[in-house]
Design an enzyme around this catalytic site. Sequence first.
Site, PDB file in Angstrom:
ATOM      1  N   HIS A  48      21.824  31.182  77.656  1.00 44.05           N
ATOM      2  CA  HIS A  48      20.852  31.886  77.829  1.00 44.05           C
ATOM      3  C   HIS A  48      19.556  31.284  77.731  1.00 44.05           C
ATOM      4  CE1 HIS A  48      18.408  35.696  78.251  1.00 44.05           C
ATOM      5  NE2 HIS A  48      19.325  36.260  78.929  1.00 44.05           N
ATOM      6  N   ILE A  54      15.573  31.315  77.024  1.00 43.77           N
ATOM      7  CA  ILE A  54      14.775  32.638  76.652  1.00 43.77           C
ATOM      8  C   ILE A  54      15.668  33.544  75.675  1.00 43.77           C
ATOM      9  CG2 ILE A  54      13.839  34.621  77.845  1.00 43.77           C
ATOM     10  CD1 ILE A  54      12.358  32.256  78.641  1.00 43.77           C
ATOM     11  N   GLY A  57      16.448  39.931  75.702  1.00 42.05           N
ATOM     12  CA  GLY A  57      15.789  41.129  75.362  1.00 42.05           C
ATOM     13  C   GLY A  57      16.660  42.168  74.582  1.00 42.05           C
ATOM     14  N   VAL A  58      17.924  42.142  74.834  1.00 40.81           N
ATOM     15  CA  VAL A  58      18.820  42.982  73.990  1.00 40.81           C
ATOM     16  C   VAL A  58      18.895  42.731  72.651  1.00 40.81           C
ATOM     17  CG1 VAL A  58      20.341  43.676  76.019  1.00 40.81           C
ATOM     18  CG2 VAL A  58      20.911  41.852  74.576  1.00 40.81           C
ATOM     19  N   GLU A  62      17.921  44.864  69.314  1.00 40.73           N
ATOM     20  CA  GLU A  62      18.786  44.842  68.045  1.00 40.73           C
ATOM     21  C   GLU A  62      17.846  44.467  66.918  1.00 40.73           C
ATOM     22  OE1 GLU A  62      21.814  45.408  65.754  1.00 40.73           O
ATOM     23  OE2 GLU A  62      21.734  46.196  67.835  1.00 40.73           O
TER      24      GLU A  62
END
Length: 147
Positions: A48, A54, A57-58, A62
């Site tokens: 990623h 980057i 976002g998840v 979390e």
Amino acid sequence: MLDINEIQEILPHRYPFLLVDRITQMEKGVNISGYKNISISEPAFMGHFPGHPIYPGVLILEGMAQAGGVLALKSNDLSTEELKNKVIYFMSIDKAKFRSPVKPGDQLVYKIEILKLKGNLIVLDGKAYVDDKLVAQAELKAMVVDK
């Protein structure tokens, strides 16, 4: 305020999924602040994205939830022994927004406030910052349950 060893006494998460390195401030029943240092060695960066890393976002969400989990569990004044038998489950994520990418070398600062705390249910306003710039936010709902 809480180092990684103390966080691990509260949360069941472990590497590579423990996403809070330190808790810097906490007012039980009110709010918590903590951070995660984002390193290029994070497993997520393998895919990623190669050549343009980057932080997902998840994983930011979390991390916010984990910081909120520390707050929820500590706000219930559970003993060390009672903490071993509890876990916090995500119930919902609402109003999530990602405002700026998080990259290796960043320090991701979580600032979480309790919107509602009733029994084993908690609703949190979560915000994540890099260099005092808001990079993500969400409203998180969770429940403290027995393992």
